[in-house]
Design a protein around this motif. Structure first.
Motif, mmCIF file in Angstrom:
data_model
loop_
_atom_site.group_PDB
_atom_site.id
_atom_site.type_symbol
_atom_site.label_atom_id
_atom_site.label_comp_id
_atom_site.label_asym_id
_atom_site.label_seq_id
_atom_site.Cartn_x
_atom_site.Cartn_y
_atom_site.Cartn_z
ATOM 1 N N LEU A 105 7.046 -10.269 -2.759
ATOM 2 C CA LEU A 105 6.777 -8.865 -2.474
ATOM 3 C C LEU A 105 7.550 -7.957 -3.436
ATOM 4 O O LEU A 105 7.013 -6.991 -3.971
ATOM 5 C CB LEU A 105 7.179 -8.579 -1.021
ATOM 6 N N TYR A 133 0.188 -7.165 -0.299
ATOM 7 C CA TYR A 133 1.546 -6.749 -0.641
ATOM 8 C C TYR A 133 2.499 -6.898 0.553
ATOM 9 O O TYR A 133 3.006 -5.926 1.099
ATOM 10 C CB TYR A 133 1.543 -5.309 -1.166
ATOM 11 N N GLY A 134 2.699 -8.118 0.957
ATOM 12 C CA GLY A 134 3.574 -8.354 2.105
ATOM 13 C C GLY A 134 2.914 -7.923 3.403
ATOM 14 O O GLY A 134 3.588 -7.601 4.371
ATOM 15 N N PHE A 135 1.600 -7.928 3.416
ATOM 16 C CA PHE A 135 0.877 -7.446 4.584
ATOM 17 C C PHE A 135 1.118 -8.316 5.814
ATOM 18 O O PHE A 135 0.916 -7.895 6.946
ATOM 19 C CB PHE A 135 -0.623 -7.365 4.262
ATOM 20 N N GLU A 136 1.608 -9.552 5.598
ATOM 21 C CA GLU A 136 1.869 -10.426 6.746
ATOM 22 C C GLU A 136 2.894 -9.816 7.693
ATOM 23 O O GLU A 136 2.827 -10.030 8.908
ATOM 24 C CB GLU A 136 2.330 -11.815 6.283
ATOM 25 N N TYR A 137 3.810 -9.016 7.161
ATOM 26 C CA TYR A 137 4.813 -8.398 8.023
ATOM 27 C C TYR A 137 4.169 -7.338 8.906
ATOM 28 O O TYR A 137 4.545 -7.152 10.059
ATOM 29 C CB TYR A 137 5.932 -7.770 7.183
ATOM 30 N N ASN A 165 -1.545 -13.553 2.600
ATOM 31 C CA ASN A 165 -0.563 -13.017 3.546
ATOM 32 C C ASN A 165 -0.728 -13.627 4.939
ATOM 33 O O ASN A 165 0.235 -14.035 5.562
ATOM 34 C CB ASN A 165 -0.690 -11.492 3.646
ATOM 35 N N ARG A 173 0.123 -15.506 14.042
ATOM 36 C CA ARG A 173 0.872 -16.139 12.967
ATOM 37 C C ARG A 173 2.391 -16.111 13.175
ATOM 38 O O ARG A 173 3.104 -16.913 12.601
ATOM 39 C CB ARG A 173 0.494 -15.574 11.604
ATOM 40 N N HIS A 174 2.887 -15.200 14.038
ATOM 41 C CA HIS A 174 4.334 -15.205 14.238
ATOM 42 C C HIS A 174 4.781 -16.352 15.149
ATOM 43 O O HIS A 174 5.957 -16.666 15.223
ATOM 44 C CB HIS A 174 4.836 -13.859 14.777
ATOM 45 N N ARG A 224 -3.210 -16.083 -8.156
ATOM 46 C CA ARG A 224 -2.345 -15.127 -7.464
ATOM 47 C C ARG A 224 -1.198 -15.905 -6.845
ATOM 48 O O ARG A 224 -1.418 -16.743 -5.968
ATOM 49 C CB ARG A 224 -3.121 -14.385 -6.378
ATOM 50 N N ILE A 265 1.011 -7.359 9.928
ATOM 51 C CA ILE A 265 0.235 -8.064 10.949
ATOM 52 C C ILE A 265 1.151 -8.523 12.079
ATOM 53 O O ILE A 265 0.900 -8.263 13.253
ATOM 54 C CB ILE A 265 -0.463 -9.315 10.357
ATOM 55 N N SER A 266 2.218 -9.217 11.714
ATOM 56 C CA SER A 266 3.068 -9.806 12.748
ATOM 57 C C SER A 266 3.812 -8.740 13.544
ATOM 58 O O SER A 266 4.012 -8.895 14.744
ATOM 59 C CB SER A 266 4.043 -10.806 12.133
#
Ligand code: SF4
Lengths: 312, 448
Positions: free
Chosen positions: B348, A215-219, B313, B83-84, B121, A221-222
């Motif tokens: 999201l 659920y938008g977990f990439e934000y 993600n 990843r950023h 997904r 992490i970063s």
């Protein structure tokens, strides 16, 4: 020629922060390496695992969690039971019944529960407010008062109420949790504001916000990756506070967990779906740099605790 | 890391013949270093010099292709540690392990279970992409070949876990055209295994007692000319496995040590030692930190749902938001008479909103606008979620023709659009929904 890895140890480190008192007190942070990079340098304090109960008692818990609290007739009973589960380092009491859009319980009623729970267990305590920043000002201030001498963590001071919550933490010598919403700049700003208002940076933990896996977990992490980079590699003192992440309140409401077995039979056991969502999200949060996680299911707590022991 | 002009000049023919169009070899070398001309413009560079240059210019982490056709996967090729900094390009892939020591009933059960997890997904098919077929010498080669044949029937990429070169050769005869991975080289057998893998044209997986022995074996294989390799993370402990994946990735990307720059295989089944929830944790952990292929004992929906979410993600482009397909999404059995709610196509937002709508149990239609994959406020500020864009979208999609209900809820954050929408879409009753998705359950229930 053997493989010789270069060390990724940093000169700076995350601040150490103690919550609770006596034998059971826990210390978060202190590390000078990225999450679980024990090959770079020893990790001062292993990440800690908390278990969450709420003022709403059994009624608010999913079925698979209720089983573990069978026979409990009060929140205090549940707190005592929770303290006994395998791998529990601290207890989190979420006062969600205070939500003005929900049960809207009175502050007096909630504070009575805080008092009873604090008297019943000797684990370090985290007190989480309701969903209203306004109500939390009084709720968390009163909680800070009745927890005098317990060195508890108040979760949380937010942009909207940091002055009051911070002042309460300062006055009653509690640890202040600074909650922002998955943004490194907001996280830093809140730490700075709290510090300027007199709170000792040594008494601040960050909740930088979280999300369930997928659920938008990439934000998440970063944001954590960047906070750790700023704190450790650039030595930014305003971001060197340890991170604590409430995971339970994110994961137990997503579709993958709440869908009933009759609605989506191919997904299988709802209990397993709940635990795995909690375990995987908690793992991902820890591997991104959280120094503590708050979980709900005793089996998740035991699993994450085992994982941490294997890694540190 | 690309070569500098001077390094190229050292390799150049130094004839200064001008055939390349540059006045001198030095000038030409500088241009090649800048990337403005191709090395091929000079007819006299030796093949060796060109190969050396190409290798020096290649990314620090090798890109390895396995499988064929629609079951071909690209592994490795990452250029950053976080990843950023830049998008992670090649996703972690998951394998379920079979072993020839298992009895037939167990194998049948496992094969059936592998096929069970298969879903979509946000436009991505989520399933077990690989099958790990382990050779148990005690059960013999015949039984192993049968297992390989059975596993091949699933049409997934096979990973042959075999350390015996003869058995490996026979197994590859059965399946080499599908480009499986041969996972079985170590310090004592690597020369023979290299010959088998190279002969069949498949990638070779390498293990070591420890990270140094592994490194030496990888280096020895490179010396033999094989760079179609993967390495296995140490399986002594979780700590040791994590040390391999992180330190090798870091050595490759930060320190440019190409011998470490191969995709990794992490046998989480071994590390979890039968603890299912610990396996779930490890799958998440090594998806985050540098596992290219994770081998699990099994993968059911409980483990897969969060895992594939995390993978989606982790590997999403930080610059490009994840989008869902615009259109009508009926929820809780919403039909043409059910109330409509509209929002944006930022994945999201869609997930959070649709989750809350499902929780309400109220039949409804979620109408997802084409808003460039941005969140409600961002797309509104960018003019991509305005009264005109919503009206236009409804027109293009013929929403009024598909749905009879004329109640439309708009996100509370763009309550300001109510008046304009009423003017542009006069048939519709525009209702302002709450600002936060969590309040939707109460909102919908109250409305009923
Ligand atoms: S063609 Fe080749 S040899 Fe001739 S000047 Fe150019 S670089 Fe030098």
């Amino acid at each position: 020629m053997p493989f010789t890895a270069k060390s990724g140890k940093f000169n700076a480190s995350i601040r150490s922060l103690t919550i609770g008192i006596g034998d059971k007190a826990i210390t978060l942070g202190g590390e000078c390496v990225l999450p679980f990079y024990s090959f770079d340098a020893a990790i001062e304090n292993a990440p800690k695992v908390g278990i969450e109960i709420t003022d709403c008692g059994m009624a608010a818990e999913p079925e698979s969690v209720q089983k573990y609290y069978e026979g409990c007739t009060s929140v205090t009973d549940m707190a005592k039971r929770a303290a006994e589960f395998d791998g529990v380092d601290f207890l989190s009491l979420r006062l969600e019944g205070g939500d003005p859009n929900g049960l809207n319980k009175s502050i007096e009623e909630l504070i009575r529960i805080v008092k009873d729970v604090a008297a019943a267990v000797d684990l370090p305590l985290v007190v989480c407010g309701c969903k209203s920043e306004k109500k939390d000002e009084e709720l968390l201030s009163k909680a800070a008062e009745v927890l005098n001498g317990k060195n508890a963590l108040l979760l949380a001071a937010k942009e909207e109420n940091y002055k009051t919550v911070g002042a309460a933490g300062l006055a009653c010598k509690q640890v202040v949790g600074a909650e922002s919403s998955v943004d490194i700049n907001l996280a830093k700003q809140l730490n700075v504001l709290l510090t300027q208002s007199g709170v000792d940076p040594q008494a601040i933990a960050m909740n930088i916000g979280s999300a369930a896996a997928g659920y938008g977990f990439e934000y998440v992490i970063s944001t954590m990756d960047r906070i750790k980079a700023a704190a450790l590699s650039q030595g930014d003192a305003a971001l060197q506070m340890p991170i604590i992440t409430p995971v339970a309140c994110e994961v137990w409401s997503v579709k993958e967990v709440i869908a009933s077995e009759s609605d989506i039979p191919e997904w299988g056991s709802a209990k397993e779906r709940g635990i795995d969502m909690e375990v995987e999200t908690a793992t991902a949060v820890l591997f991104s740099g959280s120094d503590a996680v708050i979980l709900k299911h005793p089996e998740s707590v035991a699993t994450i605790s085992k994982l941490i022991k294997e890694l540190v | 890391m690309a070569l500098k002009g001077l390094d190229i000049f050292k390799l150049s023919p130094k004839k200064n013949c001008k055939e390349c169009g540059s006045p001198t070899c030095m000038a030409f070398s500088m241009k090649v270093a800048q990337g403005t001309v191709s090395i091929d413009a000079c007819p006299y560079f030796s093949e060796d010099a060109k190969t050396a240059m190409r290798e020096a210019a290649a990314p620090p982490m090798k890109t390895i292709k396995v499988g064929t056709g629609d079951q071909q996967y690209v592994l490795g090729g990452e250029t950053v540690l976080f990843r950023h900094e830049k998008t992670f390009v090649n996703k972690t892939r998951y394998a379920v392990a079979l072993c020839s020591s298992m009895d037939d009933a167990v194998i049948e059960e496992k094969l059936a279970a592998i096929e069970k997890v298969d879903y979509d997904r946000i436009g991505e098919r989520m399933f077990v992409e690989m099958v790990y077929v382990n050779y148990d010498p005690k059960s013999g080669a015949v039984k192993y070949m049968e297992l390989v044949k059975k596993a091949a029937g699933l049409n997934r990429v096979l990973i042959l876990g075999v350390e015996d070169p003869e058995v490996a050769r026979t197994a590859l005869d059965l399946c080499k055209d599908s480009k499986p991975i041969l996972n079985g080289a170590n310090a004592s057998n690597y020369e023979e295994m290299n010959a088998v893998a190279a002969g069949a044209g498949v990638a070779l997986g390498v293990s070591g007692e420890n990270d140094s022995e592994l490194y030496d074996t990888l280096a020895a294989l490179e010396k033999l000319g094989n760079k179609n390799l993967l390495f296995n993370a140490n399986t002594d402990s979780i700590k040791a496995a994590y040390a391999t994946t992180v330190q090798y990735r870091r050595a490759a990307i930060k320190d440019n040590d190409r011998t470490c720059g191969y995709p990794s295989i992490v046998n989480v089944a071994k590390l979890a030692r039968g603890d299912n929830h610990l396996q779930a944790a490890l799958l998440a952990a090594f998806t985050m930190k540098y596992g290219s292929i994770l081998v699990a004992d099994h993968l059911d929906y409980a483990e897969a749902l969060p895992l594939y979410g995390i993978r989606q993600n982790v590997f999403t482009d930080p610059q490009k938001p994840m989008k869902v397909e615009p259109g009508i999404y009926p929820i809780n059995g919403g039909d043409e008479n059910a109330i409509c709610l509209t929002t944006v196509d930022f994945a999201l937002t869609y997930f959070v909103v649709s989750g809350e709508l499902e929780r309400s149990g109220v039949p409804c239609n979620l109408i997802v606008n084409d808003a460039g994959g941005l969140s409600v406020l961002t797309s509104w500020a960018a003019g991509k979620f305005s009264s005109s864009s919503i009206a236009k979208f409804f027109e293009e999609q013929d929403i009024a023709g598909k749905i009879k209900c004329r109640k439309l809820c708009i996100p509370g954050k763009v309550a300001a659009l109510k008046g304009e929408l009423e003017a542009k879409m006069p048939d519709w009753e525009i209702i302002v929904a709450p600002k936060e998705a969590v309040q939707l359950v109460k909102f919908l229930k109250d409305m009923q």
